[in-house]
Design an enzyme around this catalytic site. Sequence first.
Site, PDB file in Angstrom:
ATOM      1  N   LYS A  18       0.922  -0.927  -0.348  1.00  0.00           N
ATOM      2  CA  LYS A  18      -0.012  -0.228   0.415  1.00  0.00           C
ATOM      3  C   LYS A  18       0.574   1.041   0.285  1.00  0.00           C
ATOM      4  O   LYS A  18       1.426   1.139   0.953  1.00  0.00           O
ATOM      5  CB  LYS A  18      -0.851   0.005   1.193  1.00  0.00           C
ATOM      6  CG  LYS A  18       0.080   0.180   2.892  1.00  0.00           C
ATOM      7  CD  LYS A  18       0.487   1.358   2.992  1.00  0.00           C
ATOM      8  CE  LYS A  18       0.753   1.501   4.444  1.00  0.00           C
ATOM      9  NZ  LYS A  18       1.294   2.995   4.450  1.00  0.00           N
ATOM     10  N   ASP A 142      -2.954  -1.725  10.233  1.00  0.00           N
ATOM     11  CA  ASP A 142      -3.042  -1.906   8.748  1.00  0.00           C
ATOM     12  C   ASP A 142      -4.100  -2.661   8.298  1.00  0.00           C
ATOM     13  O   ASP A 142      -3.904  -2.956   6.505  1.00  0.00           O
ATOM     14  CB  ASP A 142      -1.639  -1.343   7.858  1.00  0.00           C
ATOM     15  CG  ASP A 142      -1.895  -0.224   8.351  1.00  0.00           C
ATOM     16  OD1 ASP A 142      -2.358   0.859   9.062  1.00  0.00           O
ATOM     17  OD2 ASP A 142      -0.206   0.557   8.141  1.00  0.00           O
TER      18      ASP A 142
END
Length: 296
Positions: A18, A142
Amino acid sequence: MIGLEFKEASVIEEAYAKINLFLEVLGKRHDGYHGIRSVMQTVSLHDTVNVRLSESGISMTCSDPALDCGASNLCIKAAKAFSSACGGVGAEITLTKVIPMQAGLGGGSADAAAVLRAMNFLCGCPFTVRELCRIGAKVGADVPFCVSGGTALAEGIGEILTPLPALPHCRVVICAGMPPVSTPEAYGRLDRLPPPSGDPYPPFAAALESGTLADIGKRLYNRFEDTFPQSAVRGFMIQSGAYGALISGSGSAVFGLFPETPAAEKARAVLERSGYTAFLCRPVSGSEVCRNQKKQ
């Protein structure tokens, strides 16, 4: 393992990195964590996770001998969390690392998320993506985003997700190879700085809503830029045709958003020749990340 339907003996799952298109740190909470407001984007740079179910026990091997494959590894924690949620299924995990570690690219969280998706698929998808995200929240902040992927606003400590308009077509160059950054150290530096003035999120949100890459590039924001600037690499990417460039997470990787492949590939090649590790990738949608999963 009541009610589980085993579909396959093993499965290979991509663990996508990401980047943070926007990252504001809102301050330290009473529980010791920092609240954030972040826009995360999945990209095609990925590790590979091969998962085989077993009757009991969880084990792991990795292509990188520097990575601890013991109980503290997020893949192991993810497998244990899934096992606890569905009655004790075991797993043998083989991880092939590509995503640089301690670079702000979410590699550990991505690997854990891939383990959750793989085990869910192998067990016949007893959980929806949303339910997998709740399991992932027990593993790391996350992990929920990495489970669902795409483009999303992450709030709280990162576990509260709101889907956002997709990043428009572009090529993403990621530059790593700078000294790794410890996340606690980066937050410690941030805590010593005065708070920023103004709110940079509304202009960024409006740019993302417009779907215009040039406007989005101008509005990229990361509070950690004040603690760990990578001005030389960012400046090079802008000069090479990127519409915007920024560090990802708390660093140390830097990404640039390019409108077309030729300029992006040229920039990647120059960075490689300069001694960095550089990758050319693209945005990845949530539907691609979760293609083997049960919908919400």
